[in-house]
Design an enzyme around this catalytic site. Structure first.
Site, PDB file in Angstrom:
ATOM      1  N   LYS A 111       0.881  -1.176   0.000  1.00 41.15           N
ATOM      2  CA  LYS A 111       0.000   0.000   0.000  1.00 41.15           C
ATOM      3  C   LYS A 111       0.921   1.230   0.000  1.00 41.15           C
ATOM      4  O   LYS A 111       0.801   2.131   0.838  1.00 41.15           O
ATOM      5  CB  LYS A 111      -0.905  -0.051   1.245  1.00 41.15           C
ATOM      6  CG  LYS A 111      -2.004   0.977   1.262  1.00 41.15           C
ATOM      7  CD  LYS A 111      -3.216   0.596   0.443  1.00 41.15           C
ATOM      8  CE  LYS A 111      -4.222   1.722   0.412  1.00 41.15           C
ATOM      9  NZ  LYS A 111      -5.336   1.493  -0.516  1.00 41.15           N
ATOM     10  N   ASP A 116      -1.115 -11.780   6.642  1.00 40.22           N
ATOM     11  CA  ASP A 116      -2.047 -12.439   7.556  1.00 40.22           C
ATOM     12  C   ASP A 116      -3.453 -12.422   6.962  1.00 40.22           C
ATOM     13  O   ASP A 116      -4.139 -13.444   6.861  1.00 40.22           O
ATOM     14  CB  ASP A 116      -2.007 -11.680   8.892  1.00 40.22           C
ATOM     15  CG  ASP A 116      -2.815 -12.367   9.976  1.00 40.22           C
ATOM     16  OD1 ASP A 116      -3.106 -13.569   9.834  1.00 40.22           O
ATOM     17  OD2 ASP A 116      -3.152 -11.699  10.971  1.00 40.22           O
TER      18      ASP A 116
END
Ligand code: ATP
Length: 345
Positions: free
Chosen positions: A173, A230
Site C-alpha cells: 500500500k 495475515d
C-alpha cells in the site's frame, strides 16, 4: 535413522489435529522421535510467559517443530504465542501454499488455484510498539526494515526459481504508506532484478484482494509484509475450502516450525469434528524440509485421495465424518500408496 521433532499439541482443537497428523506421519514409516512440548493458556498463566523456556529449549534441541494452535490468554497482557515464537527463533518467513483440493466443492471449484504466500514474519504492525500519546489517542508503530524485506523477498524468489514457478507479485500500500511500504517495494524490486527469469509485478493490497476473488488462478507466488500477509492468507484459504485445509511453515536460518493457518477453534473443540488436513499438510511441508520427499508425496497423495473419494470428509468441507474417521481413511490410503509406490505430485 530417526529424526527428533518437537510436537506442540496446543489447546482447543490442537491436541486432536496434532495427534491425527502425528499418526499420519508415523504411517509413512519415517522414524520420528517426537518430543512433546505442552503449551496452552494454563501453562502461560502459570509461568507468566507466552513462550516458556521448556518450549524454546526443545526447539533449540530439535531445530524442527510441528505446532498446533495455542490460545494466548486474553487477560494478563501476554504477547501472542506465535509472535513471540517467530521473534525468539527469528522465523522470518511464513510460507503458506494455497491449492485447490481434488473433489472438494467450493465456490471456486471450476478454477485451479495453486499459489504460495510468502509473508514477512517478524516486523510491520506486529512489532508490538503501541503507545497512548494522551488519553484516547493511541499510536501503533509499523516497522519495516531493509534487512527483513530483502530476506523475505530473497526467500520468495529463490523458492520460485527452485520450484519452477513463473511469477512473483509483491503486495503493498505504498501509495499511502510511502516510506514504510515504499521501502518494502524497493527491496522487492532490487531482489527481482537479481532473478530476471521470474516475472515480477506489484499490486496494491486492496486491488490484490479483489483480483484474488475475481481471478485467483492468475496468482503464483505472493510476497507480502506481515499484516497484509495475515489477512490475504485467510482470504486465500477461503478460496480453496477454508482454514481447515491450508498449512504453513515458519522458516528461519536455524529452525523451522510447521503449523496450520487456523487458530484453536474453541467453537468446535472436543466435538471430534475438527479437520486435521491443514496439520497433515503442514507435516507434508515438514517431511519435505527434512528431505523425506517420498514420504511427503505419499502423505500428500493419501490426503488428496480421501478428498477425491469424498466419503470421509469433515463437516467444515461439507462432509459428515469425524476427525477420527478422516484420519483412519488417510492412514489407510498411506498404507495403500506404500505398497503401490509413491506418485510424485
Ligand atoms: P486465531 O485468531 O487464533 O487465528 P481465529 O479467531 O481466526 O483464530 P480459528 O480458531 O482459526 O479462528 O477459527 C475460525 C473458524 O474456522 C471457526 O469457526 C472454526 O471452527 C473454523 N475452523 C478453524 N480451523 C478449523 C479446522 N481445523 N477444522 C474445522 N473448522 C475449523
Amino acid at each position: 535413522m530417526s529424526y527428533k521433532v518437537t510436537l506442540i499439541p496446543g489447546d482447543g482443537i490442537g491436541p486432536e489435529v496434532s495427534a491425527a497428523a502425528r499418526r499420519a506421519v508415523d504411517a509413512t514409516g519415517v522414524k520420528i522421535d517426537w518430543e512433546i512440548a505442552e503449551l496452552n493458556p494454563d501453562i502461560i498463566s502459570k509461568t507468566g510467559q507466552s513462550l516458556p523456556q521448556h518450549v524454546v529449549d526443545s526447539l533449540e534441541r530439535t531445530g524442527i517443530g510441528l505446532k498446533a494452535p495455542v490460545t494466548t490468554p486474553i487477560a494478563g497482557g501476554y504477547t501472542s504465542v506465535n509472535v513471540a515464537l517467530r521473534k525468539r527463533l527469528d522465523l522470518y518467513a511464513n510460507v503458506r501454499p494455497v491449492r485447490s483440493l481434488p473433489g472438494l466443492i467450493t465456490r471456486f471449484s471450476d478454477v485451479k488455484i495453486d499459489m504460495v504466500i510468502f509473508r514477512e514474519n517478524t516486523e510491520d504492525l506486529y512489532s508490538g510498539l503501541e503507545h497512548e500519546v494522551i488519553t484516547d489517542v493511541v499510536t501503533s508503530l509499523k516497522v519495516i526494515t531493509r534487512t527483513a524485506s530483502v530476506r523475505i523477498a530473497e526467500t520468495a524468489f529463490r523458492f520460485a526459481a527452485s520450484a519452477g514457478r513463473k511469477k512473483v507479485a509483491a503486495i503493498h500500500k505504498a501509495n499511502i504508506m510511502k516510506l514504510a511500504d515504499g521501502l518494502f517495494l524497493r527491496c522487492c524490486r532490487e531482489v527481482a532484478q537479481r532473478h530476471p527469469e521470474i516475472e515480477y509485478k506489484e499490486l496494491i493490497v486492496d486491488n490484490a484482494s479483489m483480483q484474488l476473488v475475481i481471478k485467483p488462478e492468475q496468482f503464483d507466488v505472493l510476497l507480502l509484509p506481515n499484516l497484509y500477509g495475515d489477512i490475504v492468507s485467510d482470504l486465500a484459504a477461503g478460496l480453496v475450502g477454508g482454514l481447515g485445509v491450508v498449512p504453513g511453515a515458519n522458516l528461519g536460518e536455524k529452525h523451522a516450525v510447521f503449523e496450520a493457518v487456523h487458530g484453536s477453534a474453541p467453537d468446535i473443540a472436543g466435538k471430534g469434528i475438527s479437520n486435521p488436513t491443514a496439520m497433515m499438510f503442514s507435516a507434508v511441508m515438514m517431511l519435505n524440509h527434512m528431505g523425506e520427499q517420498s514420504a511427503a508425496n505419499r502423505l500428500q497423495n493419501a490426503v488428496e485421495k480421501v478428498y477425491s473419494d469424498k466419503r470421509k470428509l469433515t463437516p467444515d468441507v461439507g462432509g459428515t465424518a469425524g476427525t477420527a474417521e478422516f484420519t483412519e481413511a488417510v492412514i489407510a490410503a498411506v498404507a495403500e500408496r506404500s505398497i503401490g509406490g509413491a506418485s510424485p505430485i
